[in-house]
Motif scaffolding. Structure first.
Motif, PDB file in Angstrom:
ATOM      1  N   UNK A   1       0.807  -1.222   0.000  1.00 35.40           N
ATOM      2  CA  UNK A   1       0.000   0.000   0.000  1.00 35.40           C
ATOM      3  C   UNK A   1       0.841   1.273   0.000  1.00 35.40           C
ATOM      4  N   UNK A   2       1.941   1.278   0.729  1.00 41.30           N
ATOM      5  CA  UNK A   2       2.743   2.481   0.903  1.00 41.30           C
ATOM      6  C   UNK A   2       3.470   2.888  -0.384  1.00 41.30           C
ATOM      7  N   UNK A   3       3.746   1.931  -1.266  1.00 48.32           N
ATOM      8  CA  UNK A   3       4.545   2.183  -2.457  1.00 48.32           C
ATOM      9  C   UNK A   3       4.017   3.271  -3.377  1.00 48.32           C
ATOM     10  N   UNK A   4       2.778   3.149  -3.883  1.00 44.83           N
ATOM     11  CA  UNK A   4       2.251   4.182  -4.785  1.00 44.83           C
ATOM     12  C   UNK A   4       2.157   5.553  -4.125  1.00 44.83           C
ATOM     13  N   UNK A   5       1.932   5.574  -2.796  1.00 45.49           N
ATOM     14  CA  UNK A   5       1.869   6.853  -2.083  1.00 45.49           C
ATOM     15  C   UNK A   5       3.217   7.555  -2.124  1.00 45.49           C
ATOM     16  N   UNK A   6       4.296   6.788  -2.027  1.00 44.78           N
ATOM     17  CA  UNK A   6       5.645   7.350  -2.100  1.00 44.78           C
ATOM     18  C   UNK A   6       5.905   7.946  -3.480  1.00 44.78           C
ATOM     19  N   UNK A   7       5.553   7.213  -4.532  1.00 50.18           N
ATOM     20  CA  UNK A   7       5.750   7.717  -5.898  1.00 50.18           C
ATOM     21  C   UNK A   7       4.929   8.984  -6.117  1.00 50.18           C
ATOM     22  N   UNK A   8       3.687   8.966  -5.655  1.00 45.99           N
ATOM     23  CA  UNK A   8       2.806  10.128  -5.807  1.00 45.99           C
ATOM     24  C   UNK A   8       3.417  11.356  -5.115  1.00 45.99           C
ATOM     25  N   UNK A   9       3.865  11.189  -3.878  1.00 43.93           N
ATOM     26  CA  UNK A   9       4.455  12.298  -3.122  1.00 43.93           C
ATOM     27  C   UNK A   9       5.707  12.818  -3.812  1.00 43.93           C
ATOM     28  N   UNK A  10       6.562  11.910  -4.269  1.00 44.30           N
ATOM     29  CA  UNK A  10       7.819  12.280  -4.927  1.00 44.30           C
ATOM     30  C   UNK A  10       7.552  13.076  -6.205  1.00 44.30           C
TER      31      UNK A  10
END
Length: 434
Positions: A358-367
């Motif tokens: 779950x955390x992965x796409x959130x990291x890409x989105x934030x970056x």
């Protein structure tokens, strides 16, 4: 070490110029990054961080931090370390660039980078003509035009989509400096030189001919035109500049299209062929020829990555195991064409979902979207265009797996962050004066 601030500024910006210009070459650029980090360690007391700089630096480093956080989930710790190693630049760049944000010469760096990169690619283009005459003959005879851009990119030692991601950004920056030359009323010689450099960079994007890069470049042109012309000139002048620009770009595009008729086929029938065969590519006769670069192949990959990701929630399969687990899944689901060529996810959001849950796409989105925030906040067309390039490129590819995406984005993200901090400092000082 007793070196004046003036000389430190010169050395610092020289390294930025060199790193930016060598970004398309992994080994030379890696060497420069190591030297840059070593140099800055000698002057580590010179680093100055504001709260805003620390916040931006944290976001730039977040793809590296999530790898460290999920290190325990790797089947092989050795491969996990190898994976982390690729992302170390996401710590080096924010630490030493944002820590010296006041030294960054934003527009000088961009201009040097765009001119130098255009010159380097021109050199390799001439080299390609000399050393690969058979490819040039095939090009003029209209034979196997689909392979031309990939052959040229391979001759430079870089993957075509990655090269064209760089080149589309270069073309956008070159267009900006054409408008800048007219705005500052520079000499006719400088204006002509800017136009020649821009035309070369525009041609190179067409020559490498990857779909997303061409689309990104055109959107970038619109953004630069909006921020640098529509917002700054009266209506009559906007219409005049628009007409001249459309004629010049249209002429270059039509001239290229005459020599590359495959382009019309590629962007229509080839791209969207066999969409009824998603997940069933082996049912197509000779898929290597018919759908290797088609959208149906991308969608089949995404479908598999999505299915495998759902099976491995909430924490994913691990940073070092994403590719290998996906390749195994191709075999398990009898997708032999995908397994044979070992296609990676070709989508950074799905790749991080597969690796980290779950955390992965959130990291890409934030970056990615923080880059957009910086650009929109100070209304800078170049930063916004870069955001659009990197966002759309990572919808159809996975550039945070590769040096040419990790270092490229981390470097420019740090530069954009530095310029944003400079602009915010100016605004703050103006408010204090008032």
């Amino acid at each position: 070490m007793n070196i004046s601030e003036k000389n430190i500024n010169r050395i610092f910006n020289l390294f930025l110029f060199l790193i930016a210009s060598m970004m398309i070459f992994r080994k030379p650029c890696t060497g420069l990054i190591i030297l840059f980090a070593t140099l800055n360690l000698l002057f580590i007391k010179k680093l100055k961080f504001t709260k805003k700089a620390i916040s931006i630096g944290f976001i730039i480093a977040i793809p590296l931090l999530i790898e460290i956080l999920f290190f325990w989930n790797n089947d092989s710790y050795f491969m996990g370390i190898k994976s982390i190693e690729k992302s170390i630049s996401l710590l080096i760049f924010p630490l030493f660039i944002l820590g010296n944000y006041q030294r960054v010469q934003f527009y000088k760096l961009l201009q040097f980078y765009s001119i130098t990169t255009s010159g380097i690619v021109l050199f390799f283009f001439i080299r390609f003509i000399v050393f690969y005459p058979n490819m040039i003959d095939k090009y003029f005879l209209g034979i196997d035009l689909w392979e031309m851009g990939y052959a040229f990119s391979n001759s430079m030692g870089i993957h075509a989509p990655a090269l064209n991601m760089h080149l589309s950004f270069v073309a956008i920056v070159n267009l900006y400096f054409i408008f800048d030359a007219f705005r500052q009323r520079k000499s006719a010689i400088i204006k002509s030189a800017n136009f020649v450099i821009f035309s070369l960079s525009f041609f190179f994007v067409l020559f490498v001919n990857t779909r997303i890069a061409l689309f990104n470049m055109l959107i970038g042109f619109v953004l630069v035109f909006y921020y640098e012309v529509i917002r700054k000139y009266k209506f009559k002048k906007v219409v005049g500049i628009s007409a001249v620009g459309l004629v010049l770009l249209g002429s270059l595009f039509l001239l290229f299209l005459q020599k590359n008729p495959y382009m019309k086929e590629k962007y229509s029938s080839v791209t969207f062929a066999y969409m009824d065969k998603v997940g069933k590519l082996d049912a197509i006769k000779n898929p290597e020829i018919k759908v290797f670069n088609s959208f149906v192949t991308r969608v089949s990959i995404w479908k598999s990555a999505w299915e495998l990701s759902l099976k491995n929630l909430p924490f994913g399969v691990g940073a070092s195991d994403g590719k290998s687990e996906l390749f195994k899944y191709y075999e398990q689901t009898n997708q032999h064409f995908l397994a044979k060529y070992e296609f990676p996810t070709h989508n950074q959001f799905l790749d991080f979902l597969l690796k980290y849950g779950f955390l992965g796409p959130m990291v890409v989105f934030l970056y990615v979207f923080t880059i957009g925030y910086l650009g929109f906040d100070i209304k800078n067309a170049i930063i916004i265009a870069f955001f659009f390039i990197f966002f759309t490129s990572n919808l159809t590819d996975d550039f945070l797996l590769r040096f040419d995406g990790i270092a490229f984005s981390g470097f420019w993200f740090s530069i954009f962050g530095s310029y944003w901090l400079q602009e915010k400092t100016i605004v703050y000082k103006e408010k204090l004066i008032l």
